[in-house]
Design an enzyme around this catalytic site. Sequence first.
Site, PDB file in Angstrom:
ATOM      1  N   ASP A  62     -31.556 -21.686 -27.861  1.00 23.25           N
ATOM      2  CA  ASP A  62     -32.241 -22.792 -27.186  1.00 23.25           C
ATOM      3  C   ASP A  62     -33.208 -22.271 -26.119  1.00 23.25           C
ATOM      4  O   ASP A  62     -32.805 -21.539 -25.209  1.00 23.25           O
ATOM      5  CB  ASP A  62     -31.231 -23.718 -26.520  1.00 23.25           C
ATOM      6  CG  ASP A  62     -30.331 -24.423 -27.512  1.00 23.25           C
ATOM      7  OD1 ASP A  62     -30.387 -24.099 -28.712  1.00 23.25           O
ATOM      8  OD2 ASP A  62     -29.557 -25.307 -27.080  1.00 23.25           O
ATOM      9  N   GLU A 303     -29.141 -33.842 -30.210  1.00 28.44           N
ATOM     10  CA  GLU A 303     -29.184 -32.781 -29.211  1.00 28.44           C
ATOM     11  C   GLU A 303     -30.546 -32.701 -28.506  1.00 28.44           C
ATOM     12  O   GLU A 303     -31.571 -33.107 -29.031  1.00 28.44           O
ATOM     13  CB  GLU A 303     -28.881 -31.439 -29.869  1.00 28.44           C
ATOM     14  CG  GLU A 303     -27.477 -31.355 -30.464  1.00 28.44           C
ATOM     15  CD  GLU A 303     -27.159 -29.956 -30.951  1.00 28.44           C
ATOM     16  OE1 GLU A 303     -26.432 -29.246 -30.246  1.00 28.44           O
ATOM     17  OE2 GLU A 303     -27.642 -29.579 -32.038  1.00 28.44           O
TER      18      GLU A 303
END
Length: 431
Positions: A62, A303
């Site tokens: 990420d 998400e």
Amino acid sequence: MSTSSSAVSQLKNSPLAGNINYEPTVWSRADALKVNENDPTTTQPLVSADFPVMSDTVFIWDTMPLRELDGTVVSVNGWSVILTLTADRHPNDPQYLDANGRYDIKRDWEDRHGRARMSYWYSRTGKDWIFGGRVMAEGVSPTTREWAGTPILLNDKGDIDLYYTCVTPGAAIAKVRGRIVTSDQGVELKDFTQVKKLFEADGTYYQTEAQNSSWNFRDPSPFIDPNDGKLYMVFEGNVAGERGSHTVGAAELGPVPPGHEDVGGARFQVGCIGLAVAKDLSGEEWEILPPLVTAVGVNDQTERPHYVFQDGKYYLFTISHKFTYAEGLTGPDGVYGFVGEHLFGPYRPMNASGLVLGNPPEQPFQTYSHCVMPNGLVTSFIDSVPTEGEDYRIGGTEAPTVRILLKGDRSFVQEEYDYGYIPAMKDVTLS
């Protein structure tokens, strides 16, 4: 799924929420049935198996560009900065060697989440990233895992608020403040030493660990609403309620075609995009609000939600997986989006289905954890790319950046750039 009457009553009487009152937008099964994995206008270009790797010593996934509260990606004194979830690679660790003594990178990669740490990188070019190290020293974060969030440059003094997720034990939205120091040689992030937990799932709007041991509650993304000037935050959650107790009703079904009324075990997929409001722009006190978008009976994960504000519209993006779709539905790993004219909705699924940018069917796991920036650039990381036969190559590095065009309720893939190309939209000179 709409909010319960008791929850709405609590919201109306809340000191921070004021007169806020809205019903969540439902991402329906009928919407999701329109997902088309073979539409070239919403498909990410193929990633080559000979991709370069940013680091031989750490995995990254990420990626969080440094930005301001309006979403603008910034550099500081000419240095671009990104934060990434990072885990050490273990090529010589006996536990990651196979029976023949060879490094099992696949197992090492699969285990990374349990040792995720927030690290930073800097660059003069918006690529060619230089590793800066950990943001927080070991032991500063109160939990064993540091999961994704958003770094916010607060001012021209170099103060930064890092909103992130404290995970295991539990899961809490947290914030830690530090500062950036630059020189001709590089960048240092300093003084990230005092973590403040802001809130956890409440069990009224958002599912708790007690309600579902595999609950999702993470990924804070704060922003200032361009209309009312208040500080809000979106995050990933699940709709509150005991696991398996949710109903896939008429709203969740939507206008499905004949033969799609039976949803099987879809009641177990209860993803949502959550919202909270801050007492003031300091971001020290927050109140949880109802979800903006619910995906009951559609998908269990929404998400890293985040906004792009453009042409008077609110573009709300999230990422999700093929494997988290409910029974009877499918879609690629990638970006999904919703668009509306007001923060509180109602929202419409982009491209009718919600799909904005998906992995190609022939390489379904090539990239993930996309972040859409206000300039239309989309960054992501490489997960795994097929090679010969059934084999594949693990990434743990930045993927090629792509650009998408937002046009009303539609989006179009337009261009592809270099690996990890994340240019600043604005340079801030420190005072």
